[in-house]
Design an enzyme around this catalytic site. Sequence first.
Site, short mmCIF file in Angstrom:
data_model
loop_
_atom_site.label_atom_id
_atom_site.label_comp_id
_atom_site.label_asym_id
_atom_site.label_seq_id
_atom_site.Cartn_x
_atom_site.Cartn_y
_atom_site.Cartn_z
N SER A 118 94.47 32.29 12.16
CA SER A 118 93.53 32.63 13.22
C SER A 118 93.00 31.35 13.88
CB SER A 118 92.39 33.49 12.64
OG SER A 118 91.64 34.10 13.66
N GLU A 215 101.15 35.23 16.49
CA GLU A 215 100.45 36.49 16.25
C GLU A 215 99.10 36.40 16.92
OE1 GLU A 215 97.58 36.92 14.03
OE2 GLU A 215 97.36 34.78 13.81
N HIS A 280 96.92 38.89 11.38
CA HIS A 280 95.70 39.65 11.16
C HIS A 280 95.95 41.08 10.68
CE1 HIS A 280 94.21 36.36 13.72
NE2 HIS A 280 92.99 36.66 13.30
#
Length: 314
Positions: A118, A215, A280
């Site tokens: 992230s 992602e 995630h």
Amino acid sequence: MTLEPLARPARLRPGARVAVVAPSGPVPPERLERGLDLLRGWDLDPVVAPHALDTHPELDHLAGTDEDRARDLQEAWCDPSVDAVLCARGGYGAHRMVDLLDWPAIRAAGPKVFVGYSDITVLHEAFALRAGFSTLHGPMVATEVFLKDAATQQALRSTLFEPESVRTLGLDGAVALVPGTARGVTYGGCVSLLAADAGTPRARTSAEGGLFVIEDTGEEPYRLDGILTRLLRIGALDGIAGVVCGSWEACGPYEGVRAVLADRLGGLGVPVVEELGFGHGPTALTVPLGVPAVLDAPADGGRCTLTSEVPALL
């Protein structure tokens, strides 16, 4: 310049001391404690950084001040008794502290295991470009996916202790968006963070020969379109060997996400795999960054995989 493999750290042994840091958002104490218990169950010795449970006095989306978050990471990395640095969670804040780190000192301290995803993407890129170190795009200690998903836990544990046992990655649902086979050095992370980093001082200027690992979460298809279009317009994807897509959690109906990926990436002329199983989503496999790997996307609908040519850790 073609991407070259980065320096890999040593694998962990039972009893290894691991520092837990919070470079980005504030950390829920109860979730952190549960994550620490899991690490202790792996016969690791987790040590929480001094400011890991802080909250910025004015900006409550940050885990403490920029200076304190940077100091925690710096001191953990340069402490010879620490074998690994694990992030507690993502959120936001790494962009604010990355330039406060003493990168020559970090480089001099040598490679260590570093795990996160992230917002931690900013640090993955910095470790690659400023220190020359391979890192692990993997689950964080105080996140629900690490606490609840057995496959996520096992993938990280195996990578840390027996990295040769998990050289091939890919959930059964991984499919080829664009079929083919490609070899290159892995790099990437959360694609919105990569786009935000592009054009900043010391950001990546070439990814030729790289396997682009991406992602994201919470980005609607039109926003993903803009993110990928920016990367295409500035030439950030010129010469890449292939694209490895993970999860697109809370990014809207997947049909819309797939349409954007096909439209923006399909013209690159390289293999593209979707839903490999990292990020995630409900399962977050651990993906080594900075290592040579082979992306296999069979045209016949067979299982798609990403196979590291060397173990993630020495």
